[in-house]
Design a protein around this motif. Structure first.
Motif, mmCIF file in Angstrom:
data_model
loop_
_atom_site.group_PDB
_atom_site.id
_atom_site.type_symbol
_atom_site.label_atom_id
_atom_site.label_comp_id
_atom_site.label_asym_id
_atom_site.label_seq_id
_atom_site.Cartn_x
_atom_site.Cartn_y
_atom_site.Cartn_z
ATOM 1 N N LYS A 98 7.345 22.664 8.511
ATOM 2 C CA LYS A 98 8.103 23.649 7.951
ATOM 3 C C LYS A 98 9.710 23.167 8.206
ATOM 4 O O LYS A 98 10.622 23.051 7.254
ATOM 5 C CB LYS A 98 8.135 25.052 8.457
ATOM 6 N N GLN A 99 9.990 22.708 9.350
ATOM 7 C CA GLN A 99 11.210 22.142 9.761
ATOM 8 C C GLN A 99 11.872 20.956 8.684
ATOM 9 O O GLN A 99 12.761 20.828 8.287
ATOM 10 C CB GLN A 99 11.567 21.509 11.156
ATOM 11 N N VAL A 100 10.755 20.123 8.359
ATOM 12 C CA VAL A 100 11.106 18.920 7.794
ATOM 13 C C VAL A 100 11.150 19.238 6.241
ATOM 14 O O VAL A 100 12.221 19.141 5.518
ATOM 15 C CB VAL A 100 9.717 18.003 7.636
ATOM 16 N N GLU A 101 10.403 20.431 5.681
ATOM 17 C CA GLU A 101 10.510 20.908 4.164
ATOM 18 C C GLU A 101 11.689 21.693 4.125
ATOM 19 O O GLU A 101 12.047 21.728 2.916
ATOM 20 C CB GLU A 101 9.125 21.455 4.053
ATOM 21 N N SER A 114 11.340 16.272 13.802
ATOM 22 C CA SER A 114 10.151 16.755 13.471
ATOM 23 C C SER A 114 9.175 15.976 12.725
ATOM 24 O O SER A 114 8.175 15.824 12.758
ATOM 25 C CB SER A 114 10.373 18.219 12.664
ATOM 26 N N LEU A 115 9.817 15.020 11.371
ATOM 27 C CA LEU A 115 9.059 14.259 10.907
ATOM 28 C C LEU A 115 8.511 13.258 11.821
ATOM 29 O O LEU A 115 7.469 12.860 11.640
ATOM 30 C CB LEU A 115 9.958 13.538 9.814
ATOM 31 N N MET A 116 9.527 12.651 12.343
ATOM 32 C CA MET A 116 8.945 11.815 13.881
ATOM 33 C C MET A 116 7.877 12.215 14.537
ATOM 34 O O MET A 116 6.843 11.705 14.741
ATOM 35 C CB MET A 116 10.160 11.297 14.485
ATOM 36 N N LEU A 172 3.542 13.839 4.206
ATOM 37 C CA LEU A 172 4.918 14.640 4.349
ATOM 38 C C LEU A 172 6.124 13.491 3.995
ATOM 39 O O LEU A 172 6.993 13.850 3.159
ATOM 40 C CB LEU A 172 5.144 15.066 5.755
ATOM 41 N N ALA A 173 6.153 12.255 4.547
ATOM 42 C CA ALA A 173 7.140 11.271 4.323
ATOM 43 C C ALA A 173 7.126 10.972 2.908
ATOM 44 O O ALA A 173 8.201 10.738 2.233
ATOM 45 C CB ALA A 173 6.857 10.123 5.191
#
Length: 90
Positions: A9-12, A23-25, A38-39
């Protein structure tokens, strides 16, 4: 550490690029398949700035090298060689 759903959710949301990057990492580290997807979604969307998109490409490359090369092959006309090329070869 937040759970994976919170990290996604943080990434989006992309409210804070620094938090989204972390977050993505973390997602790529915990679940490379989900992190790679996601990436790739980030790369396919136009909602992120160029720097976050380069970072997303790096995370895709880390999670799924063949997926990263497939993305480059399919988007060679829109990927800046100086940016994505340096990520792969640099």
């Amino acid at each position: 550490m937040p759970n994976i759903i919170d990290m996604i959710k943080q990434v989006e949301l992309l409210e804070d690029y620094e938090q989204a990057s972390q977050s993505l990492m973390d997602v790529v580290h915990v679940d490379p398949v989900t992190g790679g997807k996601l990436a790739l979604n980030i790369l396919k969307s136009n909602s992120a700035d160029v720097y976050f998109r380069y970072f997303a490409f790096c995370m895709l490359y880390r999670a799924n090298r063949s997926g990263a090369f497939d993305y480059l092959t399919g988007h060679s006309s829109t990927c800046g060689s100086e940016g994505y090329g340096s990520m792969v070869w640099g």
